[in-house]
Scaffold this active site. Structure first.
Site, PDB file in Angstrom:
ATOM      1  N   PRO A   9     -24.317  48.660 -31.575  1.00  0.00           N
ATOM      2  CA  PRO A   9     -24.861  47.705 -32.487  1.00  0.00           C
ATOM      3  C   PRO A   9     -23.985  46.776 -33.138  1.00  0.00           C
ATOM      4  O   PRO A   9     -22.934  47.270 -33.809  1.00  0.00           O
ATOM      5  CB  PRO A   9     -25.810  48.702 -33.212  1.00  0.00           C
ATOM      6  CG  PRO A   9     -25.206  49.989 -33.289  1.00  0.00           C
ATOM      7  CD  PRO A   9     -24.484  50.200 -32.036  1.00  0.00           C
ATOM      8  N   ASN A  10     -24.635  45.687 -33.132  1.00  0.00           N
ATOM      9  CA  ASN A  10     -23.855  44.533 -33.966  1.00  0.00           C
ATOM     10  C   ASN A  10     -22.356  44.135 -33.472  1.00  0.00           C
ATOM     11  O   ASN A  10     -21.972  43.094 -33.945  1.00  0.00           O
ATOM     12  CB  ASN A  10     -23.682  44.906 -35.564  1.00  0.00           C
ATOM     13  CG  ASN A  10     -25.143  45.062 -36.197  1.00  0.00           C
ATOM     14  OD1 ASN A  10     -25.962  44.486 -36.003  1.00  0.00           O
ATOM     15  ND2 ASN A  10     -25.435  46.292 -36.735  1.00  0.00           N
ATOM     16  N   ARG A  17     -19.302  38.302 -37.463  1.00  0.00           N
ATOM     17  CA  ARG A  17     -19.662  39.097 -38.258  1.00  0.00           C
ATOM     18  C   ARG A  17     -18.376  39.724 -39.323  1.00  0.00           C
ATOM     19  O   ARG A  17     -17.377  40.307 -38.726  1.00  0.00           O
ATOM     20  CB  ARG A  17     -20.173  40.460 -37.542  1.00  0.00           C
ATOM     21  CG  ARG A  17     -20.443  41.609 -38.051  1.00  0.00           C
ATOM     22  CD  ARG A  17     -20.287  42.843 -36.836  1.00  0.00           C
ATOM     23  NE  ARG A  17     -20.947  43.882 -37.784  1.00  0.00           N
ATOM     24  CZ  ARG A  17     -20.636  45.119 -37.402  1.00  0.00           C
ATOM     25  NH1 ARG A  17     -19.813  45.356 -36.276  1.00  0.00           N
ATOM     26  NH2 ARG A  17     -21.014  46.158 -38.092  1.00  0.00           N
ATOM     27  N   TYR A  22     -13.770  42.977 -39.540  1.00  0.00           N
ATOM     28  CA  TYR A  22     -13.503  43.276 -38.282  1.00  0.00           C
ATOM     29  C   TYR A  22     -12.845  42.105 -37.169  1.00  0.00           C
ATOM     30  O   TYR A  22     -12.662  42.068 -36.145  1.00  0.00           O
ATOM     31  CB  TYR A  22     -15.023  43.052 -37.560  1.00  0.00           C
ATOM     32  CG  TYR A  22     -15.867  44.336 -37.990  1.00  0.00           C
ATOM     33  CD1 TYR A  22     -15.640  45.654 -37.881  1.00  0.00           C
ATOM     34  CD2 TYR A  22     -16.926  43.957 -39.152  1.00  0.00           C
ATOM     35  CE1 TYR A  22     -16.523  46.550 -38.335  1.00  0.00           C
ATOM     36  CE2 TYR A  22     -17.635  44.963 -39.566  1.00  0.00           C
ATOM     37  CZ  TYR A  22     -17.487  46.139 -39.055  1.00  0.00           C
ATOM     38  OH  TYR A  22     -18.143  47.572 -39.593  1.00  0.00           O
ATOM     39  N   ASN A  74     -16.933  52.143 -28.611  1.00  0.00           N
ATOM     40  CA  ASN A  74     -17.306  51.637 -29.914  1.00  0.00           C
ATOM     41  C   ASN A  74     -18.777  51.865 -30.145  1.00  0.00           C
ATOM     42  O   ASN A  74     -19.412  50.959 -29.750  1.00  0.00           O
ATOM     43  CB  ASN A  74     -16.594  50.470 -30.507  1.00  0.00           C
ATOM     44  CG  ASN A  74     -16.837  50.192 -31.910  1.00  0.00           C
ATOM     45  OD1 ASN A  74     -17.512  50.820 -32.522  1.00  0.00           O
ATOM     46  ND2 ASN A  74     -16.139  49.357 -32.506  1.00  0.00           N
ATOM     47  N   ALA A  77     -22.538  51.590 -35.829  1.00  0.00           N
ATOM     48  CA  ALA A  77     -23.060  52.184 -36.884  1.00  0.00           C
ATOM     49  C   ALA A  77     -23.662  53.706 -36.296  1.00  0.00           C
ATOM     50  O   ALA A  77     -23.915  54.673 -37.126  1.00  0.00           O
ATOM     51  CB  ALA A  77     -24.233  51.596 -37.477  1.00  0.00           C
ATOM     52  N   GLU A  98     -13.641  57.461 -28.661  1.00  0.00           N
ATOM     53  CA  GLU A  98     -14.017  56.746 -29.461  1.00  0.00           C
ATOM     54  C   GLU A  98     -13.168  55.787 -30.226  1.00  0.00           C
ATOM     55  O   GLU A  98     -12.156  56.115 -30.542  1.00  0.00           O
ATOM     56  CB  GLU A  98     -14.467  57.800 -30.572  1.00  0.00           C
ATOM     57  CG  GLU A  98     -15.406  57.050 -31.646  1.00  0.00           C
ATOM     58  CD  GLU A  98     -15.935  58.054 -32.814  1.00  0.00           C
ATOM     59  OE1 GLU A  98     -16.578  59.373 -32.343  1.00  0.00           O
ATOM     60  OE2 GLU A  98     -15.667  58.006 -33.987  1.00  0.00           O
ATOM     61  N   HIS A 100     -12.717  52.548 -33.224  1.00  0.00           N
ATOM     62  CA  HIS A 100     -13.407  51.566 -34.299  1.00  0.00           C
ATOM     63  C   HIS A 100     -12.276  50.815 -34.679  1.00  0.00           C
ATOM     64  O   HIS A 100     -11.128  51.095 -34.697  1.00  0.00           O
ATOM     65  CB  HIS A 100     -13.829  52.511 -35.443  1.00  0.00           C
ATOM     66  CG  HIS A 100     -14.588  53.581 -35.272  1.00  0.00           C
ATOM     67  ND1 HIS A 100     -16.107  53.336 -35.262  1.00  0.00           N
ATOM     68  CD2 HIS A 100     -14.518  54.873 -34.900  1.00  0.00           C
ATOM     69  CE1 HIS A 100     -16.822  54.435 -34.697  1.00  0.00           C
ATOM     70  NE2 HIS A 100     -15.893  55.503 -34.877  1.00  0.00           N
ATOM     71  N   ARG A 107     -13.380  53.487 -45.957  1.00  0.00           N
ATOM     72  CA  ARG A 107     -14.642  52.629 -46.224  1.00  0.00           C
ATOM     73  C   ARG A 107     -15.747  53.394 -46.938  1.00  0.00           C
ATOM     74  O   ARG A 107     -15.360  54.567 -47.621  1.00  0.00           O
ATOM     75  CB  ARG A 107     -15.130  51.799 -45.112  1.00  0.00           C
ATOM     76  CG  ARG A 107     -14.120  50.983 -44.524  1.00  0.00           C
ATOM     77  CD  ARG A 107     -14.525  50.266 -43.022  1.00  0.00           C
ATOM     78  NE  ARG A 107     -15.959  49.363 -43.386  1.00  0.00           N
ATOM     79  CZ  ARG A 107     -16.507  48.973 -42.634  1.00  0.00           C
ATOM     80  NH1 ARG A 107     -16.521  49.083 -41.224  1.00  0.00           N
ATOM     81  NH2 ARG A 107     -17.685  48.159 -42.919  1.00  0.00           N
TER      82      ARG A 107
HETATM   83  C1  DHK Z   1     -18.173  49.268 -36.290  1.00  0.00           C
HETATM   84  C2  DHK Z   1     -19.406  49.128 -36.930  1.00  0.00           C
HETATM   85  O1  DHK Z   1     -20.387  48.318 -36.487  1.00  0.00           O
HETATM   86  C3  DHK Z   1     -19.637  50.292 -38.176  1.00  0.00           C
HETATM   87  O2  DHK Z   1     -20.897  50.524 -38.067  1.00  0.00           O
HETATM   88  C4  DHK Z   1     -18.769  51.364 -37.988  1.00  0.00           C
HETATM   89  C5  DHK Z   1     -17.035  50.174 -36.521  1.00  0.00           C
HETATM   90  C6  DHK Z   1     -17.178  50.791 -37.891  1.00  0.00           C
HETATM   91  C7  DHK Z   1     -16.088  49.604 -36.203  1.00  0.00           C
HETATM   92  O3  DHK Z   1     -14.973  49.825 -37.187  1.00  0.00           O
HETATM   93  O4  DHK Z   1     -15.609  49.000 -35.384  1.00  0.00           O
HETATM   94  O5  DHK Z   1     -19.003  52.016 -39.035  1.00  0.00           O
END
Ligand code: DHK
Length: 142
Positions: A9-10, A17, A22, A74, A77, A98, A100, A107
């Site tokens: 997600p996102n 974002r 990021y 990845n 959340a 995994e 990130h 964080r």
């Molecule tokens: C990406 C997200 O959307 C967060 O919810 C995670 C992760 C971290 C990232 O760092 O890629 O907590």
């Protein structure tokens, strides 16, 4: 070799974002780079993103059924909340790494726990989008 790269997600909003966390690269930028790398190894790469937990679970099952050799994931959340995704990873033979972009351990405390990491080969975090390349390389060079 067949590799699946999954984004949760996102992550479709990467680049727009919270760029201070990021970065400015988009998912398309990452996909282009990973495609180049997988081509160098004559591997096939399938790159996907969904905001929906059940869709991600279906894709993990599909990876097992279609002979995927490794998943770079990845989970966004859902890392911190999803027993369903953990069980999906636990229920397949395909190895999962995994990834990130941010250092989740630096964080908010709710990001410090990954429900999925214990079922994964390993976790890469805090190295920006390079984490995707490193995870992919781990599979390609094995
Ligand atoms: C990406 C997200 O959307 C967060 O919810 C995670 C992760 C971290 C990232 O760092 O890629 O907590």
């Amino acid at each position: 070799m067949k590799i699946l790269v999954l984004n949760g997600p996102n992550l479709n909003r990467l680049g727009k974002r919270e760029p201070e966390i990021y970065g400015k690269e988009t998912l398309e930028d990452i996909e282009a780079r990973l495609l180049k790398l997988s081509n160098e190894f004559n591997a096939s790469l399938d790159f996907r993103q969904s905001n929906h937990e059940g869709v991600l679970i279906d894709w993990i099952h599909e990876a097992e059924d279609t002979g995927v050799d490794g998943i770079v994931f990845n989970p966004g959340a859902y890392t911190h909340t999803s027993i369903g995704l953990r069980d999906a990873i636990a229920g397949i033979e395909v190895p999962v790494i995994e990834v990130h972009i941010s250092n989740i351990h630096k964080r908010e405390t709710f990001r410090h726990t990954s429900l999925l990491a214990p079922e994964c080969v390993g976790q890469i975090c805090g190295l920006g989008t390079l984490g995707y390349d490193l995870a992919l390389r781990k599979f390609l060079e094995n």
